[in-house]
Scaffold this motif. Structure first.
Motif, PDB file in Angstrom:
ATOM      1  N   GLU A  45       1.259  -1.121   0.191  1.00 41.74           N
ATOM      2  CA  GLU A  45      -0.361   0.097   0.091  1.00 41.74           C
ATOM      3  C   GLU A  45       0.784   1.475   0.014  1.00 41.74           C
ATOM      4  OE1 GLU A  45      -3.075  -0.506   3.501  1.00 41.74           O
ATOM      5  OE2 GLU A  45      -3.185  -2.023   2.688  1.00 41.74           O
ATOM      6  N   GLY A  46       1.942   1.079  -0.593  1.00 44.54           N
ATOM      7  CA  GLY A  46       3.494   2.069  -0.118  1.00 44.54           C
ATOM      8  C   GLY A  46       3.672   3.032   1.046  1.00 44.54           C
ATOM      9  N   ARG A  47       2.836   1.731   2.295  1.00 42.55           N
ATOM     10  CA  ARG A  47       3.030   2.910   4.119  1.00 42.55           C
ATOM     11  C   ARG A  47       4.825   1.465   3.905  1.00 42.55           C
ATOM     12  NH1 ARG A  47      -0.041   5.950   5.860  1.00 42.55           N
ATOM     13  NH2 ARG A  47      -2.339   5.701   4.715  1.00 42.55           N
ATOM     14  N   THR A  52       5.949   0.974  13.107  1.00 41.40           N
ATOM     15  CA  THR A  52       4.165   0.370  13.351  1.00 41.40           C
ATOM     16  C   THR A  52       3.697   0.362  14.269  1.00 41.40           C
ATOM     17  OG1 THR A  52       5.849  -1.634  14.739  1.00 41.40           O
ATOM     18  CG2 THR A  52       5.392  -2.300  12.718  1.00 41.40           C
ATOM     19  N   SER A  53       2.689   0.686  14.852  1.00 43.08           N
ATOM     20  CA  SER A  53       1.870   1.020  15.699  1.00 43.08           C
ATOM     21  C   SER A  53       0.654   0.531  16.208  1.00 43.08           C
ATOM     22  CB  SER A  53       1.356   2.083  15.577  1.00 43.08           C
ATOM     23  OG  SER A  53       0.678   2.872  16.572  1.00 43.08           O
ATOM     24  N   GLN A  54       0.454   0.438  16.965  1.00 41.46           N
ATOM     25  CA  GLN A  54      -1.458  -0.954  16.862  1.00 41.46           C
ATOM     26  C   GLN A  54      -1.913   0.254  17.284  1.00 41.46           C
ATOM     27  OE1 GLN A  54       0.005  -2.249  21.154  1.00 41.46           O
ATOM     28  NE2 GLN A  54       0.629  -4.331  20.592  1.00 41.46           N
ATOM     29  N   THR A  55      -1.619   1.624  17.382  1.00 45.53           N
ATOM     30  CA  THR A  55      -3.342   2.620  16.752  1.00 45.53           C
ATOM     31  C   THR A  55      -3.026   3.640  15.942  1.00 45.53           C
ATOM     32  OG1 THR A  55      -2.280   3.975  18.429  1.00 45.53           O
ATOM     33  CG2 THR A  55      -3.130   2.105  19.896  1.00 45.53           C
ATOM     34  N   PRO A  59       2.638   5.508   8.825  1.00 46.51           N
ATOM     35  CA  PRO A  59       3.083   5.843   7.208  1.00 46.51           C
ATOM     36  C   PRO A  59       3.619   5.800   6.453  1.00 46.51           C
ATOM     37  CG  PRO A  59       4.969   6.170   9.484  1.00 46.51           C
ATOM     38  CD  PRO A  59       4.045   5.373   9.506  1.00 46.51           C
ATOM     39  N   GLN A  60       3.516   7.094   5.095  1.00 50.59           N
ATOM     40  CA  GLN A  60       3.347   6.861   3.773  1.00 50.59           C
ATOM     41  C   GLN A  60       5.178   6.189   3.795  1.00 50.59           C
ATOM     42  OE1 GLN A  60       2.088   6.525   0.719  1.00 50.59           O
ATOM     43  NE2 GLN A  60       0.160   6.833   2.689  1.00 50.59           N
ATOM     44  N   TRP A  61       6.047   5.207   3.314  1.00 43.02           N
ATOM     45  CA  TRP A  61       7.079   5.227   2.449  1.00 43.02           C
ATOM     46  C   TRP A  61       7.813   6.684   1.871  1.00 43.02           C
ATOM     47  CZ3 TRP A  61      10.628   4.892  -0.873  1.00 43.02           C
ATOM     48  CH2 TRP A  61      12.035   3.849  -0.499  1.00 43.02           C
ATOM     49  N   ALA A  66      13.578   6.142   6.651  1.00 42.00           N
ATOM     50  CA  ALA A  66      13.937   6.017   5.868  1.00 42.00           C
ATOM     51  C   ALA A  66      14.898   7.220   5.382  1.00 42.00           C
ATOM     52  CB  ALA A  66      12.961   5.186   4.372  1.00 42.00           C
ATOM     53  N   LEU A  67      14.085   8.497   5.185  1.00 42.15           N
ATOM     54  CA  LEU A  67      14.888   9.680   4.572  1.00 42.15           C
ATOM     55  C   LEU A  67      16.514   9.657   5.260  1.00 42.15           C
ATOM     56  CD1 LEU A  67      11.971  11.817   3.850  1.00 42.15           C
ATOM     57  CD2 LEU A  67      13.558  10.373   2.280  1.00 42.15           C
TER      58      LEU A  67
END
Length: 89
Positions: A45-47, A52-55, A59-61, A66-67
């Motif tokens: 999905e491009g994320r 990771t988060s349970q709530t 975020p979008q990648w 990563a940057l």
């Protein structure tokens, strides 16, 4: 940067400064940099798979980590959406 100058930073300026400091540290730690690059990759999905988060949804990648791991400067100039905790008290 002096403490007086830090008091007058906007949240975006603070985030940018802290991510820059993190990038400097990460460049000296190739194993950490390589692990960040391996973990923070896009899913179907491009994320970001590494954020990771349970709530919340990831975020979008590319995410900020990563940057930084790839030696790019993240853009913190956009306004964040209001948090679910931002309602009246």
């Amino acid at each position: 940067m002096t403490s007086a100058a830090r008091r007058h930073e906007t949240p975006a300026q603070r985030n940018f400064r802290l991510m820059g400091e993190a990038a400097e540290i990460i460049t000296g730690w190739p194993l950490v940099r390589d692990r960040l690059r391996a973990l923070h990759i896009p899913d179907a999905e491009g994320r970001c798979r590494g954020c990771t988060s349970q709530t919340r949804r990831a975020p979008q990648w590319p995410c900020a980590l990563a940057l930084v791991a790839h030696g790019e400067e993240p853009d913190f100039t956009h306004r964040a959406r209001a948090s679910h905790k931002a309602g009246p008290v």
